[in-house]
Design a protein around this motif. Structure first.
Motif, PDB file in Angstrom:
ATOM      1  N   VAL A   1       0.880  -1.274   0.039  1.00  0.00           N
ATOM      2  CA  VAL A   1       0.076   0.063   0.019  1.00  0.00           C
ATOM      3  C   VAL A   1       1.022   1.397  -0.101  1.00  0.00           C
ATOM      4  CG1 VAL A   1      -1.758   1.104   1.307  1.00  0.00           C
ATOM      5  CG2 VAL A   1      -1.594  -1.148   1.339  1.00  0.00           C
ATOM      6  N   PRO A   2       0.979   1.828  -1.065  1.00  0.00           N
ATOM      7  CA  PRO A   2       1.749   3.254  -1.200  1.00  0.00           C
ATOM      8  C   PRO A   2       1.454   4.458  -0.245  1.00  0.00           C
ATOM      9  CG  PRO A   2       1.336   2.476  -3.375  1.00  0.00           C
ATOM     10  CD  PRO A   2       0.425   1.814  -2.515  1.00  0.00           C
TER      11      PRO A   2
ATOM     12  N   ALA B   1       8.589   2.879 -10.251  1.00  0.00           N
ATOM     13  CA  ALA B   1       9.588   3.596  -9.700  1.00  0.00           C
ATOM     14  C   ALA B   1       9.853   2.794  -8.358  1.00  0.00           C
ATOM     15  CB  ALA B   1       9.840   5.037  -9.828  1.00  0.00           C
ATOM     16  N   LEU B   2       8.621   2.772  -7.658  1.00  0.00           N
ATOM     17  CA  LEU B   2       8.592   2.326  -6.137  1.00  0.00           C
ATOM     18  C   LEU B   2       9.117   0.909  -6.059  1.00  0.00           C
ATOM     19  CD1 LEU B   2       8.211   2.585  -3.344  1.00  0.00           C
ATOM     20  CD2 LEU B   2       5.786   2.265  -3.480  1.00  0.00           C
ATOM     21  N   GLN B   3       8.614   0.217  -7.128  1.00  0.00           N
ATOM     22  CA  GLN B   3       9.023  -1.405  -7.119  1.00  0.00           C
ATOM     23  C   GLN B   3      10.457  -1.599  -7.367  1.00  0.00           C
ATOM     24  OE1 GLN B   3       6.642  -3.863  -9.671  1.00  0.00           O
ATOM     25  NE2 GLN B   3       8.407  -5.447  -9.946  1.00  0.00           N
TER      26      GLN B   3
ATOM     27  N   LEU C   1      12.065  -0.682  -4.091  1.00  0.00           N
ATOM     28  CA  LEU C   1      12.044  -1.758  -3.022  1.00  0.00           C
ATOM     29  C   LEU C   1      12.946  -3.023  -3.571  1.00  0.00           C
ATOM     30  CD1 LEU C   1       8.069  -1.373  -2.335  1.00  0.00           C
ATOM     31  CD2 LEU C   1      10.214  -0.681  -1.036  1.00  0.00           C
ATOM     32  N   GLU C   2      12.746  -3.390  -4.811  1.00  0.00           N
ATOM     33  CA  GLU C   2      13.759  -4.203  -5.029  1.00  0.00           C
ATOM     34  C   GLU C   2      15.275  -4.358  -4.775  1.00  0.00           C
ATOM     35  OE1 GLU C   2      12.791  -4.552  -9.232  1.00  0.00           O
ATOM     36  OE2 GLU C   2      11.179  -6.140  -9.008  1.00  0.00           O
ATOM     37  N   ALA C   3      15.771  -2.933  -5.033  1.00  0.00           N
ATOM     38  CA  ALA C   3      17.037  -2.676  -4.724  1.00  0.00           C
ATOM     39  C   ALA C   3      17.354  -2.605  -2.920  1.00  0.00           C
ATOM     40  CB  ALA C   3      17.354  -1.163  -5.200  1.00  0.00           C
TER      41      ALA C   3
ATOM     42  N   GLY D   1      18.911 -13.838  -1.019  1.00  0.00           N
ATOM     43  CA  GLY D   1      18.224 -14.251  -1.909  1.00  0.00           C
ATOM     44  C   GLY D   1      16.622 -14.758  -2.010  1.00  0.00           C
ATOM     45  N   PRO D   2      16.757 -16.044  -1.352  1.00  0.00           N
ATOM     46  CA  PRO D   2      15.614 -16.721  -1.261  1.00  0.00           C
ATOM     47  C   PRO D   2      14.221 -15.652  -0.406  1.00  0.00           C
ATOM     48  CG  PRO D   2      17.259 -18.169  -0.714  1.00  0.00           C
ATOM     49  CD  PRO D   2      17.889 -16.913  -0.751  1.00  0.00           C
ATOM     50  N   LYS D   3      14.583 -14.563   0.181  1.00  0.00           N
ATOM     51  CA  LYS D   3      13.727 -14.197   0.895  1.00  0.00           C
ATOM     52  C   LYS D   3      13.039 -12.960   0.084  1.00  0.00           C
ATOM     53  CE  LYS D   3      16.005 -15.261   5.340  1.00  0.00           C
ATOM     54  NZ  LYS D   3      16.681 -14.572   6.404  1.00  0.00           N
ATOM     55  N   ARG D   4      13.747 -12.604  -1.184  1.00  0.00           N
ATOM     56  CA  ARG D   4      13.265 -11.461  -1.984  1.00  0.00           C
ATOM     57  C   ARG D   4      12.011 -11.661  -2.686  1.00  0.00           C
ATOM     58  NH1 ARG D   4      19.316 -11.127  -4.620  1.00  0.00           N
ATOM     59  NH2 ARG D   4      20.394 -10.832  -2.217  1.00  0.00           N
ATOM     60  N   PRO D   5      11.133 -10.874  -2.557  1.00  0.00           N
ATOM     61  CA  PRO D   5       9.863 -10.880  -3.243  1.00  0.00           C
ATOM     62  C   PRO D   5      10.316 -11.249  -4.860  1.00  0.00           C
ATOM     63  CG  PRO D   5       9.680  -9.235  -1.744  1.00  0.00           C
ATOM     64  CD  PRO D   5      11.113  -9.379  -1.842  1.00  0.00           C
ATOM     65  N   ARG D   6       9.485 -12.105  -5.579  1.00  0.00           N
ATOM     66  CA  ARG D   6       9.745 -12.751  -6.790  1.00  0.00           C
ATOM     67  C   ARG D   6       8.697 -11.802  -7.531  1.00  0.00           C
ATOM     68  NH1 ARG D   6      13.002 -17.174  -8.269  1.00  0.00           N
ATOM     69  NH2 ARG D   6      11.506 -17.503  -9.914  1.00  0.00           N
ATOM     70  N   SER D   7       7.590 -11.485  -7.061  1.00  0.00           N
ATOM     71  CA  SER D   7       6.420 -10.829  -7.586  1.00  0.00           C
ATOM     72  C   SER D   7       5.804  -9.664  -6.694  1.00  0.00           C
ATOM     73  CB  SER D   7       5.346 -11.738  -7.855  1.00  0.00           C
ATOM     74  OG  SER D   7       4.912 -12.493  -7.039  1.00  0.00           O
ATOM     75  N   TRP D   8       5.308  -8.497  -7.136  1.00  0.00           N
ATOM     76  CA  TRP D   8       4.868  -7.503  -6.483  1.00  0.00           C
ATOM     77  C   TRP D   8       3.539  -7.014  -6.754  1.00  0.00           C
ATOM     78  CZ3 TRP D   8       8.504  -5.312  -3.295  1.00  0.00           C
ATOM     79  CH2 TRP D   8       9.579  -5.544  -3.229  1.00  0.00           C
ATOM     80  N   GLU D   9       2.501  -6.505  -6.058  1.00  0.00           N
ATOM     81  CA  GLU D   9       1.571  -5.760  -6.333  1.00  0.00           C
ATOM     82  C   GLU D   9       1.344  -4.800  -5.413  1.00  0.00           C
ATOM     83  OE1 GLU D   9      -2.630  -7.683  -5.491  1.00  0.00           O
ATOM     84  OE2 GLU D   9      -1.289  -9.078  -4.325  1.00  0.00           O
ATOM     85  N   PHE D  10       0.456  -3.697  -6.076  1.00  0.00           N
ATOM     86  CA  PHE D  10       0.318  -2.415  -5.418  1.00  0.00           C
ATOM     87  C   PHE D  10      -1.346  -2.146  -5.185  1.00  0.00           C
ATOM     88  CE2 PHE D  10       4.523  -2.081  -7.168  1.00  0.00           C
ATOM     89  CZ  PHE D  10       4.999  -1.659  -6.246  1.00  0.00           C
ATOM     90  N   VAL D  11      -1.608  -2.107  -3.982  1.00  0.00           N
ATOM     91  CA  VAL D  11      -3.092  -2.007  -3.673  1.00  0.00           C
ATOM     92  C   VAL D  11      -3.419  -0.839  -2.803  1.00  0.00           C
ATOM     93  CG1 VAL D  11      -3.226  -4.750  -3.553  1.00  0.00           C
ATOM     94  CG2 VAL D  11      -2.661  -3.639  -1.626  1.00  0.00           C
TER      95      VAL D  11
END
Length: 513
Positions: free
Chosen positions: A454-455, A464-466, A469-471, A479-489
């Protein structure tokens, strides 16, 4: 029960509860008299000590007077959520063996649906206030008992609550009543009184529904029973909550983290225009609070925010003061009341400091889930230590840090991944208002880490926000803990108690589209 009569004698004209959103207040004298008359009526219905009723009501004075009436009549009362479905009401009434139901006009649609679907059976049914079609008038029933009278010596009645579990049917927690001759004895857990400073000078703000365990307990048993005054909002509104603090000179309050998020989202002009100087103790629980959110609240309200970790089962409680939290950000505290805290693996073995495992408590009074012996057994390990099913760790000073519920654990490629750790990292970004991390199906790894954001600014550039956040995750998480997919709600799904409903986020990914 006894204390209510005392306050009615000593401070008859003092307000026990304000309901500002409906323009009503109730003095101790009026509450004492009305609850006595209601107790007479309940007994006249033929209800015996230990019988129970159900309350399906929004926040209004009759809720409180009926709670005290049940205590005086030696009855159990089960507060029902106004957001239940008819079949859920039917299950809870049947499971609790409720012998009457009392509703309010604010839930008329649900009350009518109960009749249409036969959910309440043939039990007597009543409605307060202006009434509901198909329900007898509560006020007319009380008119047969126009004045307080001496009541029979019955055990002290009490609430019969159901856990607000996020999966499956709710579980009833029915505790024994206190015998008449022990009615003046203190509760087993009186730590809250010394920690939070509740007493006759308390003016407590309840911004949540009274049918929830914590608002119910703090309003009825810890404020009014102690001679204080409760200010009960019809529903939470951040601006109105601040107005209430100023208008009624609120001293104590209780919140869930989502309320903090909404308070912080108010414009600066609104957040600073109210006098909050009377406010000396704000308590929160129900769900983990992001460190950044709580830090911002501390900066605004000062070091008055207390937190506890517990459940309706009362298997154990941890508490953290504002000062200790500032020294140990993110903790939910250390155990109180002489209960011991243990972190265990799946076999019940105690784990070392810093390792994540099942949170267990030793030394609290035993509890049972009503009509569910298998669920009760599952709450205890071989040593008799009880657990709410949550995962956590302790630091070298004995402070507890929550990780997740075991059901929320993500298993990706054979690696155990705890969403709370990832959420804590993402929540540090200044443009993130809320975050939830879940595991969703992945053909190669079984599950993958998915983040819902939730922005803080609804108009934010999510691409840009994603990227930002990935950075951030690459810098702070393996590595295994990093999100592989994102959504903004726009918002995260939560229960009425503020608990994140991860299953709602996951459901859309469970079946192929």
């Amino acid at each position: 029960m006894v204390l209510l009569a005392r306050w009615a004698r000593e401070t008859p004209d003092k307000v026990a509860a304000h309901f500002p959103d409906i323009g009503k207040s109730m003095t101790f004298d009026a509450l004492d008299a009305r609850s006595n008359r209601a107790a007479q009526w309940l007994i006249a219905l033929g209800l015996e000590p230990g019988d129970g009723i159900a309350l399906l009501m929004d926040n209004r004075p009759e809720f409180i007077e009926l709670a005290f009436a049940c205590r005086r009549a030696g009855l159990y009362y089960t507060p029902l959520s106004v957001h239940l479905r008819p079949q859920e009401v039917a299950y809870m009434m049947r499971d609790a063996a409720a012998k009457a139901i009392i509703v309010s006009p604010g839930v008329a649609d649900l009350a009518t649906a109960l009749l249409r679907e036969g959910a309440v059976g043939e039990v007597p049914r009543f409605a307060v206030g202006e009434g509901v079609d198909g329900y007898r008038s509560y006020d007319e029933a009380l008119s047969a008992h126009p004045a307080p009278a001496r009541l029979p010596e019955r055990p002290v009645g009490r609430e019969f609550l159901y856990s607000s579990g996020t999966t499956g049917l709710p579980k009833g927690i029915k505790r024994p009543m206190v015998a008449w001759e022990n009615r003046t004895a203190p509760e087993w857990d009186m730590t809250w009184k010394s920690l939070y400073g509740f007493g006759p000078d308390t003016v407590y703000l309840s911004p949540a529904p009274l049918y929830h365990a914590a608002p119910h307990t703090f309003t009825i048993r810890r404020t009014i029973t102690e001679g204080g005054t409760a200010v009960v909002m019809a529903k939470f509104d951040p601006l109105r909550a601040l107005e209430m603090i100023e208008r009624y000179r609120i001293t104590h309050s209780q919140w869930v983290p989502t309320m903090f998020v909404r308070l912080l989202a108010l414009p600066d002009a609104d957040r600073t225009r109210f006098d909050l100087s009377s406010h000396r103790c704000a308590i929160h629980a129900a769900a983990p609070c992001p460190v950044g959110v709580k830090q911002r609240m501390m900066e605004w309200w000062g070091p008055i925010i207390w937190e506890y970790y517990a459940g309706s089962e009362s298997v154990g409680t941890t508490v953290i003061s504002p000062q200790d939290w500032l020294a140990h950000p993110g903790t939910v505290g250390r155990p109180v009341n002489g209960v011991k805290l243990h972190i265990c693996d799946d076999d019940g073995n105690e784990l070392p400091v810093g390792e994540v495992g099942r949170i267990c408590f030793e030394g609290a009074p035993r509890f049972d889930y009503h009509n569910a012996p298998e669920k009760t057994a599952g709450a205890y390990n071989g040593r008799g230590w009880a657990s709410l099913g949550d995962l956590g760790r302790v630091d070298e000073d004995g402070f507890l840090f929550l990780s997740d519920r075991r059901a929320d654990l993500i298993l990706s490629g054979g690696v155990n991944i705890y969403p709370a750790e990832i959420e804590a990292a993402i929540a540090r970004h200044p443009e993130v208002a809320e975050v939830a991390v879940v595991g969703i199906p992945n053909a190669d790894f079984g599950e993958q880490v998915h983040a819902a954001i939730v922005p803080r600014d609804p108009r934010a550039d999510t691409r840009a926000l994603q990227a930002a956040l990935e950075a951030l995750c690459k810098d702070q998480l393996a590595g295994p803990k990093r999100p592989r997919s994102w959504e903004f709600v726009d918002e995260l799904p939560r229960s009425e108690a503020g608990k994140l409903l991860r299953r709602i986020l996951k459901e859309r990914y469970l079946s192929p589209s």
